[in-house]
Design a protein around this motif. Structure first.
Motif, PDB file in Angstrom:
ATOM      1  N   HIS A 247       0.753  -1.191  -0.116  1.00 34.77           N
ATOM      2  CA  HIS A 247      -0.104  -0.024   0.044  1.00 34.77           C
ATOM      3  C   HIS A 247       0.903   1.265   0.053  1.00 34.77           C
ATOM      4  O   HIS A 247       0.701   2.300  -1.011  1.00 34.77           O
ATOM      5  N   PHE A 251       1.516   3.690  -3.302  1.00 37.10           N
ATOM      6  CA  PHE A 251       0.814   5.147  -3.002  1.00 37.10           C
ATOM      7  C   PHE A 251       1.619   6.244  -3.697  1.00 37.10           C
ATOM      8  O   PHE A 251       1.332   6.889  -4.213  1.00 37.10           O
ATOM      9  N   TRP A 301      -3.754   3.106  -6.615  1.00 32.12           N
ATOM     10  CA  TRP A 301      -2.536   2.346  -6.326  1.00 32.12           C
ATOM     11  C   TRP A 301      -2.694   0.804  -6.166  1.00 32.12           C
ATOM     12  O   TRP A 301      -1.867  -0.078  -6.689  1.00 32.12           O
ATOM     13  N   SER A 311      -8.568  -7.095   0.094  1.00 31.69           N
ATOM     14  CA  SER A 311      -9.979  -7.490   0.112  1.00 31.69           C
ATOM     15  C   SER A 311     -10.589  -7.233  -1.409  1.00 31.69           C
ATOM     16  O   SER A 311     -10.205  -6.164  -2.112  1.00 31.69           O
ATOM     17  N   TYR A 313     -13.366  -6.130  -2.087  1.00 26.33           N
ATOM     18  CA  TYR A 313     -14.360  -4.904  -2.014  1.00 26.33           C
ATOM     19  C   TYR A 313     -13.304  -3.887  -2.364  1.00 26.33           C
ATOM     20  O   TYR A 313     -13.796  -2.912  -3.195  1.00 26.33           O
ATOM     21  N   ALA A 314     -12.246  -3.730  -1.724  1.00 26.85           N
ATOM     22  CA  ALA A 314     -11.242  -2.810  -2.027  1.00 26.85           C
ATOM     23  C   ALA A 314     -10.887  -2.824  -3.450  1.00 26.85           C
ATOM     24  O   ALA A 314     -10.732  -1.949  -4.062  1.00 26.85           O
ATOM     25  N   PHE A 318     -10.801   0.141  -6.278  1.00 27.85           N
ATOM     26  CA  PHE A 318      -9.697   0.573  -6.787  1.00 27.85           C
ATOM     27  C   PHE A 318      -9.748   0.448  -8.445  1.00 27.85           C
ATOM     28  O   PHE A 318      -9.049   0.809  -9.292  1.00 27.85           O
TER      29      PHE A 318
ATOM     30  N   PHE B  86      -4.090  14.793   0.942  1.00 28.59           N
ATOM     31  CA  PHE B  86      -3.550  13.497   0.556  1.00 28.59           C
ATOM     32  C   PHE B  86      -3.144  12.506   1.375  1.00 28.59           C
ATOM     33  O   PHE B  86      -3.390  11.287   1.155  1.00 28.59           O
ATOM     34  N   ILE B  89      -6.287  10.515   2.095  1.00 27.78           N
ATOM     35  CA  ILE B  89      -6.429   9.646   0.787  1.00 27.78           C
ATOM     36  C   ILE B  89      -5.653   8.282   1.129  1.00 27.78           C
ATOM     37  O   ILE B  89      -6.409   7.365   1.053  1.00 27.78           O
ATOM     38  N   LEU B  90      -4.536   8.554   1.579  1.00 28.57           N
ATOM     39  CA  LEU B  90      -3.534   7.462   1.955  1.00 28.57           C
ATOM     40  C   LEU B  90      -4.288   6.449   2.971  1.00 28.57           C
ATOM     41  O   LEU B  90      -4.424   5.326   2.753  1.00 28.57           O
ATOM     42  N   LEU B  93      -8.300   5.105   1.785  1.00 28.61           N
ATOM     43  CA  LEU B  93      -8.230   4.054   0.806  1.00 28.61           C
ATOM     44  C   LEU B  93      -7.590   3.021   1.263  1.00 28.61           C
ATOM     45  O   LEU B  93      -8.042   1.879   0.919  1.00 28.61           O
ATOM     46  N   SER B  94      -6.556   3.115   2.063  1.00 24.84           N
ATOM     47  CA  SER B  94      -5.960   1.802   2.683  1.00 24.84           C
ATOM     48  C   SER B  94      -6.958   1.135   3.382  1.00 24.84           C
ATOM     49  O   SER B  94      -6.846  -0.123   3.456  1.00 24.84           O
ATOM     50  N   THR B  96     -10.111   0.873   3.340  1.00 27.27           N
ATOM     51  CA  THR B  96     -11.021   0.255   2.402  1.00 27.27           C
ATOM     52  C   THR B  96     -10.445  -1.398   2.101  1.00 27.27           C
ATOM     53  O   THR B  96     -11.307  -2.263   2.326  1.00 27.27           O
ATOM     54  N   ASP B  97      -9.256  -1.469   2.267  1.00 27.04           N
ATOM     55  CA  ASP B  97      -8.536  -2.800   2.168  1.00 27.04           C
ATOM     56  C   ASP B  97      -8.659  -3.340   3.571  1.00 27.04           C
ATOM     57  O   ASP B  97      -9.204  -4.699   3.940  1.00 27.04           O
ATOM     58  N   TYR B  98      -8.117  -2.850   4.572  1.00 21.69           N
ATOM     59  CA  TYR B  98      -8.017  -3.482   5.833  1.00 21.69           C
ATOM     60  C   TYR B  98      -9.282  -3.945   6.740  1.00 21.69           C
ATOM     61  O   TYR B  98      -9.583  -4.781   7.408  1.00 21.69           O
ATOM     62  N   THR B 100     -12.307  -4.364   5.070  1.00 15.75           N
ATOM     63  CA  THR B 100     -13.207  -5.026   4.383  1.00 15.75           C
ATOM     64  C   THR B 100     -12.355  -6.712   4.237  1.00 15.75           C
ATOM     65  O   THR B 100     -12.878  -7.513   3.502  1.00 15.75           O
ATOM     66  N   ARG B 101     -10.879  -6.788   4.387  1.00 13.88           N
ATOM     67  CA  ARG B 101     -10.343  -7.912   4.173  1.00 13.88           C
ATOM     68  C   ARG B 101     -10.969  -9.211   4.673  1.00 13.88           C
ATOM     69  O   ARG B 101     -10.963 -10.281   4.175  1.00 13.88           O
ATOM     70  N   TRP B 103     -14.263  -9.595   5.623  1.00 13.02           N
ATOM     71  CA  TRP B 103     -15.301 -10.194   4.767  1.00 13.02           C
ATOM     72  C   TRP B 103     -15.028 -11.078   3.683  1.00 13.02           C
ATOM     73  O   TRP B 103     -15.938 -11.910   3.316  1.00 13.02           O
ATOM     74  N   SER B 104     -13.775 -10.682   2.924  1.00 12.95           N
ATOM     75  CA  SER B 104     -13.610 -11.528   1.523  1.00 12.95           C
ATOM     76  C   SER B 104     -13.402 -12.999   1.927  1.00 12.95           C
ATOM     77  O   SER B 104     -13.678 -13.947   1.241  1.00 12.95           O
ATOM     78  N   LEU B 107     -15.908 -15.540   1.600  1.00 16.78           N
ATOM     79  CA  LEU B 107     -16.503 -15.694   0.186  1.00 16.78           C
ATOM     80  C   LEU B 107     -15.569 -16.988  -0.231  1.00 16.78           C
ATOM     81  O   LEU B 107     -15.864 -17.617  -1.603  1.00 16.78           O
TER      82      LEU B 107
END
Lengths: 543, 108
Positions: A247, A251, A301, A311, A313-314, A318, B86, B89-90, B93-94, B96-98, B100-101, B103-104, B107
């Motif tokens: 990440h 970035f 990124w 994830s 979803y992420a 992206f 910015f 943003i870092l 948006l990071s 959004t991964d951490y 929801t990871r 959750w996946s 699946l």
């Protein structure tokens, strides 16, 4: 025989002072640009040498030329040198340094000493990284992925990382200088809407340099901390998260792609307008597209990480955001094409390179759309398809633009013309050589050949031989300009102030420009690229 | 835009009394003390929250007073805000991964 009067050369930045000290202690942006030009050219040849070894190894399916360990080091060092020490400083530090003050009508950049400092920092970083390479090299790939780089690699990771860390500061200082210069030092009448698009593009790239580079610098520092002191940041065994590295790294390193390509796009604006004798189509849109690319570039990124375990979803978010970058990029390509429409086009060398740029960048950009799509990316991730894609953007796009710019402004920089016929031949060789090298890689990649292996199944050999043959044509295409540029310094025709009949303040001063750029501060009363309305005589007035 | 060009930053026109600098310095030292103290108290995940909060306050004080942002042009302020933007943003948006990871994994 020239008379004594004729041989007295006008005072310019090259002959105003002599000796090594006058170069190493200069604060003149034009001389610093040349210092950078020499340095990054050396790095280009070192990186190119590694590329040739890679292509030679891949000539045969067996790993016969180098061992797998050496091969790992070769592609790592090729990547590190080309990305951090050639592509990122290429257009901004050379052409940007030389031209931005001239284009905005200033005597120098805002902070001339900081500008010199940035070159010294670049040299310290470059020498540090080269030392690490001479001492045995690095094998992590240019991306330094953890935990391999922090825990398992026995190569000179620290040296290379510290070299890049140091060089990052040179990039930040250059970006800062550009931003302040463009805000503060524009000549009277040089409004934002009259600013050449080369300045807009470099301004956008400078924003990324200032905002993004600190992140990669800190990231590499964290790698060093984990490697040296076992502080758990990225290594899961120590409680870290390896994806955090990716990440943080991307970035910066994804926007860094736009640090590389945006100034190249700026060059293309200047050349396409000049050699089609037209105002750029949709000036405001092209200018804002640069800023849009810079901002959107920060939001995409994780498309480098789709199969790394992030994830889903992420990944969806992206992927969607990545598609958005296609919009401003397409605005630029469509607007250059529209600029050509009904223009009186001249096929001089810079324009040949610019045509090459538009075509190859479009291929590189559109294959990027494939890669932004989640389903396709799973199939082609880490194959030669990706290698081909980013070489189309970086080499087919950026290096083409850099060569275009070097040819376009060479008469201004050196006061000499290069031999046009040889230059046209080199542009052709580069285009043919480039496509022969990288087009086959799209095919082998799509067929599933993974990147970063020194051996491969025999059924891929024909396309790999083609690629290696292309690389040798490409090499000739790059060696030729090196020779005739050096030749022209001594034997080239003296260049007039404005050999291309271009508009823009840099063409209204003699070639090469005097140390203080302009005898009088110019007052700008016309729009950028006003080729249709501006009488030619007015444009070509020199001093 | 023209107005922006006419604004000119002159450090001498904003003479700051030494006492203010001393006050800021004292505040920074107090916050450093709190950081050290907070590190000895067991707060669970909030240890890091407290440490970052104090560091942010200290950083803000340095930027505003020692780096003269408070007395700078709007353009300079926009530049600083852009950097913070910015940074957000870092982080976001990071996240959004951490966030929801997990959750996946359900699946797979």
């Amino acid at each position: 025989m020239a008379t004594a009067v004729q041989t007295v050369e006008r005072e310019n930045y090259l002959n105003s002072d002599y000796g090594i000290k006058s170069w190493l202690l200069t604060t003149d942006h034009k001389r610093i640009a040349l210092l950078y030009l020499v340095s990054i050219t050396a790095m280009f040849w070192i990186g190119g040498f590694f590329a040739m070894l890679i292509r030679l190894e891949l000539l045969t399916p067996a790993g016969d030329l180098v061992s797998s360990d050496t091969y790992n080091k070769l592609f790592t060092m090729h990547g590190i040198i080309m990305v951090f020490f050639f592509l990122i400083p290429s257009v901004p530090a050379t052409l940007g340094n030389f031209l931005i003050p001239l284009m905005v009508g200033a005597k120098d950049l805002a902070f001339p000493r900081v500008n010199l400092l940035s070159w010294y920092i670049y040299m310290v970083g470059a020498i540090t990284a080269l030392t690490a390479m001479v001492m045995g090299g690095v094998d992590t790939g240019w991306t330094f992925y953890t935990p391999f780089s922090t825990t398992y690699s026995n190569t000179h990771v620290m040296g290379a990382a510290i070299g890049i860390f140091i060089t990052g500061f040179s990039s930040i200082l250059t970006g800062l200088n550009f931003i302040v210069t463009i805000h503060r030092m524009r000549a009277p009448g040089m409004t934002w809407r009259r600013l050449p698009l080369f300045c807009w593009a470099n301004y956008a790239a400078a924003l990324i340099m200032v905002l993004g580079t600190p992140v990669v610098a800190i990231t590499l520092l964290l790698v060093a901390l984990e490697r040296a002191f076992n502080i758990g940041i990225f290594n899961p065994q120590l409680g870290g998260d390896p994806l955090l590295f990716q990440h943080l790294f991307w970035f910066y390193s994804h926007p860094a792609v736009y640090i590389m390509i945006l100034p190249g796009m700026g060059v293309i604006n200047e050349i396409v307008t000049c050699f089609s004798r037209k105002r750029v189509f949709g000036y405001e849109f092209v200018a804002l597209a640069s800023i849009a690319i810079a901002v959107l570039g920060f939001l995409v990124w994780a498309h480098h990480m789709f199969v790394a375990g992030i994830s889903v979803y992420a990944a969806l978010v992206f992927s969607l955001l990545s598609y958005l970058v296609a919009i401003p990029s397409a605005v630029k390509v469509f607007n250059w094409t529209a600029t050509l429409y009904k223009g009186s086009i001249r096929y001089e060398t810079p324009m040949l390179y610019a045509f090459g740029f538009i075509g190859l960048f479009t291929v590189g950009g559109l294959t990027g759309v494939f890669l932004a799509s989640l389903g396709v990316d799973v199939h082609v991730h880490d194959t030669y398809f990706v290698v081909a894609h980013f070489h189309y953007v970086m080499v087919g796009g950026m290096v083409m633009a850099y060569m275009a710019g070097l040819h376009f402004w060479w008469p201004k920089i050196t006061g000499r013309m290069y031999p046009e016929a040889w230059a046209k031949l080199s542009a052709l060789l580069v285009f043919v050589g480039f496509n022969t090298t990288f087009l086959p890689l799209f095919i082998v990649g799509y067929m599933g050949l993974p990147r970063r292996y020194h051996a491969y199944p025999p059924e891929f050999q024909v396309l790999n031989v083609l690629s290696t043959a292309g690389a040798s044509i490409l090499a000739v295409g790059y060696v030729l300009p090196m020779i005739y540029f050096l030749w022209s310094l001594r034997y080239g025709e003296p260049a007039p102030p404005n050999p291309w009949n271009a508009v823009g303040l840099e063409w209204m001063t003699p070639s090469p420009p005097p140390t203080h750029n302009f005898d009088e501060t110019p007052i700008v009363t016309w729009e950028a690229y006003d080729y249709e309305h501006q009488p030619q005589e007015e444009v070509t007035v020199g001093h | 835009m023209k107005q922006m060009q006419e604004e000119h930053f002159d450090p001498m026109s904003h003479l700051v009394p030494i006492s203010l600098y001393v006050t800021i310095w004292a505040a920074l030292m107090v916050f450093t003390g709190i950081t050290v103290f907070a590190a000895t108290v067991e707060l669970g995940v909030f240890n890091i929250v407290v440490a970052l909060l104090i560091a942010t306050i200290k950083g803000t004080l340095v930027v505003l007073f020692f780096m003269h942002l408070r007395y700078s042009t709007k353009l300079t302020m926009v530049t600083v805000v852009a950097a913070i933007f910015f940074l957000i943003i870092l982080f976001s948006l990071s996240m959004t991964d951490y966030l929801t990871r997990a959750w996946s994994t359900s699946l797979r």
